[in-house]
Design a protein around this motif. Structure first.
Motif, short mmCIF file in Angstrom:
data_model
loop_
_atom_site.label_atom_id
_atom_site.label_comp_id
_atom_site.label_asym_id
_atom_site.label_seq_id
_atom_site.Cartn_x
_atom_site.Cartn_y
_atom_site.Cartn_z
N ASP A 90 -29.67 11.96 -17.02
CA ASP A 90 -30.11 11.47 -15.71
C ASP A 90 -29.04 11.90 -14.71
OD1 ASP A 90 -30.32 9.84 -13.41
OD2 ASP A 90 -30.94 8.09 -14.55
N LYS A 91 -29.40 12.70 -13.71
CA LYS A 91 -28.42 13.20 -12.73
C LYS A 91 -27.68 12.08 -12.03
CE LYS A 91 -29.75 17.66 -10.83
NZ LYS A 91 -30.36 18.32 -9.67
N VAL A 97 -31.06 10.96 -21.34
CA VAL A 97 -32.43 10.53 -21.07
C VAL A 97 -33.00 9.89 -22.35
CG1 VAL A 97 -34.76 11.39 -20.53
CG2 VAL A 97 -32.77 12.32 -19.33
#
Length: 131
Positions: A90-91, A97
């Motif tokens: 997840d940025k 994720v």
């Protein structure tokens, strides 16, 4: 792999070629097909040069969950998972994720044995059969 690379932000012919190692004629043909099928679109280069960029269309972006599912499957069943050089994160949070899961409309977790194919209701039937 082209769609994967476009999802990762690659936009230029040369970027795809460097990443994938395809011959120019093969890459050109595949890019043309993806544009014809409305998975990619061409736009003027973002830097103002005479080149063009390839961008995912909404249809192309729709493939993302499939790519994630394939990646997660390969990570789970790889003989040497410790050798996989990257992880999907997840940025915003930088965390891995979660594994994709399939749920029924009422929220139950489904496995392959919990699903079946049935004909569409009358008047809404398509002609193609998909597995």
């Amino acid at each position: 792999m082209i769609i994967r690379d476009a999802s990762l932000g690659r936009r230029r012919f040369g970027e795809f070629q460097a990443s994938l190692g395809l011959a120019k004629n093969i890459l050109s043909s595949r890019l043309r097909t993806l544009v014809e099928r409305d998975i990619l679109k061409t736009v003027p280069a973002s830097d103002g040069s005479a080149y063009q960029d390839y961008l995912l269309t909404p249809k192309g972006r729709g493939v993302f969950p499939v790519l994630v599912a394939l990646r997660q499957w390969s990570e789970e069943f790889d003989e040497r998972p410790e050798e996989i050089a990257t992880i999907l994160v997840d940025k915003e949070k930088g965390r891995p994720v979660r594994k994709l899961e399939l749920y029924s409309q009422d929220g139950r977790l489904l496995g392959a044995g919990d699903t079946a194919l049935k004909p569409r209701p009358a008047g809404k039937q398509g002609k193609r059969v998909m597995a």
